[in-house]
Motif scaffolding. Structure first.
Motif, mmCIF file in Angstrom:
data_model
loop_
_atom_site.group_PDB
_atom_site.id
_atom_site.type_symbol
_atom_site.label_atom_id
_atom_site.label_comp_id
_atom_site.label_asym_id
_atom_site.label_seq_id
_atom_site.Cartn_x
_atom_site.Cartn_y
_atom_site.Cartn_z
ATOM 1 N N VAL A 71 3.381 1.547 -6.815
ATOM 2 C CA VAL A 71 2.120 2.161 -6.377
ATOM 3 C C VAL A 71 1.101 2.080 -7.507
ATOM 4 N N ARG A 88 -2.932 8.929 -3.274
ATOM 5 C CA ARG A 88 -1.586 8.457 -3.603
ATOM 6 C C ARG A 88 -0.891 9.429 -4.559
ATOM 7 N N LYS A 232 1.783 3.452 5.179
ATOM 8 C CA LYS A 232 1.793 2.137 4.524
ATOM 9 C C LYS A 232 0.540 1.351 4.852
ATOM 10 N N GLN A 233 0.045 1.475 6.073
ATOM 11 C CA GLN A 233 -1.153 0.749 6.475
ATOM 12 C C GLN A 233 -2.405 1.321 5.831
ATOM 13 N N GLU A 234 -2.517 2.642 5.781
ATOM 14 C CA GLU A 234 -3.746 3.273 5.311
ATOM 15 C C GLU A 234 -3.785 3.473 3.802
ATOM 16 N N SER A 236 -1.217 2.036 1.570
ATOM 17 C CA SER A 236 -0.397 1.045 0.854
ATOM 18 C C SER A 236 0.685 1.730 0.031
#
Length: 347
Positions: A71, A88, A232-234, A236
């Motif tokens: 990340v 994140r 995961k889409q929004e 990562s």
């Protein structure tokens, strides 16, 4: 007389083989048995069997990678006015909160974990409840004591172990705390109806923000997306790679909501401040209470007590006389001197 049959003498090797002795060559020393390295052979067979036939066990990975290492927490990228690096960090609990950011606030995100009870552990029972606020600060994280025998802790998904039940609280205590904490607040969750169902609670519809429903409604993903795919889409970010954590899932749900809050909130009416409706009802109820107790049938003036009806009549003056309007009495102006036509009448 038949000729004598020649008898063939058995060889030494066959004689020794029959007696269980080492075979001896006819033209040399006896055969030697080959020694095998049995410990090495057994270890090799065990390793082969464990990898070839796992029998329901997860295949051991050669290398385990921490999802946080992949990340990027230093990016300067923003999305819909929100910093991706900040979101994140919030998902993985790396943010430092100020004193004001630790309060419950207006928005709360919830997530629950289950264990298996009943026959073969197929029935789900609430085992953990986690609630975080808008900034990801934990407001509640409780283990629920089970009333039935736990057949399957589902550790690979729930992250719950038998040792966690030492600090468990009763279901009633956890339920009351959740109800008090979420009252008059907006509840954020992913398929939040499942969480409310296991808690045996309800929440007003205008105060619910379901990220699964809203993401599908606004065409962000397909119908009923999984939380890990949506995150995961929004963002990562990979979550739920191994054992789940209800705290991490609640933070991830809040992070997705924060990304689209401005767009998603357009479909909801703004809520009144807490206690505003109750104060109006209280004032209205207090104004209806009479100052003095009145006997039955004698309510206050202009107010019906339910036992009698007050009729208010206006007084009439006797000097007032009825005035005839001659303009409208058109029949009085008719000429009655002549002969009246047939079918007419005199007045």
């Amino acid at each position: 007389m038949s000729p004598p049959v020649a008898k063939i003498a058995p060889s030494a090797s066959s004689t020794n083989r029959a007696k269980g002795k080492k075979p001896v060559r006819d033209d040399g020393p006896p055969f030697k048995r080959r020694k095998l390295d049995r410990p090495q052979l057994s270890a090799t067979s065990q390793n082969t069997s464990s990898f070839a036939f796992p029998r329901g066990k997860p295949t051991p990975s050669t290398s385990t990678i921490d999802p946080e290492l992949a990340v990027d927490f230093t990016t300067q990228e923003t999305k819909n006015g929100e910093s991706l690096a900040t979101l994140r960090k919030m998902v993985f609990g790396r943010l430092e909160h100020t004193s004001s950011q630790t309060d419950p606030g207006k928005y709360l995100a919830i997530d629950c974990e289950m264990v298996g009870v009943g026959i073969d552990g197929e029935e789900s029972s609430l085992a953990r409840v986690s609630i975080v606020n808008y900034w990801g600060a934990v407001q509640m994280d409780e283990i629920v004591r089970q009333k039935e025998r736990v057949v399957d802790y589902r550790t690979q998904w729930s992250g719950i172990r038998p040792s966690d039940m030492v600090r468990a609280k009763t279901f009633e205590d956890v339920q009351k705390r959740v109800a008090a904490l979420t009252k008059d607040r907006i509840l954020v969750g992913h398929a939040v109806h499942n969480d409310l169902k296991v808690l045996l609670l309800s929440h007003p519809g205008p105060c619910i923000r379901d990220t699964q429903h809203l993401a599908a409604k606004h065409n962000i993903t397909g119908k009923r997306p999984a939380l890990r795919n949506l995150v995961k889409q929004e963002l990562s970010v990979v979550i739920q790679g191994g054992e789940h954590s209800s705290v991490t899932d609640a933070r991830a749900t809040m992070a997705v909501f924060r990304l689209h809050r401005k767009e998603w909130e357009k479909g909801f009416r703004p809520l009144p401040p807490p206690g505003a409706g109750a104060s109006k009802k209280r004032k209205h109820s207090e104004s209806d209470i009479p100052d003095e107790l009145t006997p039955p049938g004698r309510g206050r003036k202009g107010v019906s007590s339910g036992l009698s009806t007050i009729v208010k009549r206006t007084p009439q003056t006797k000097t007032k006389a009825v005035v005839k309007d001659t303009k409208n009495n058109w029949w009085t102006t008719l000429d009655t001197r002549g002969t009246a036509p047939k079918g007419s009448m005199k007045l």
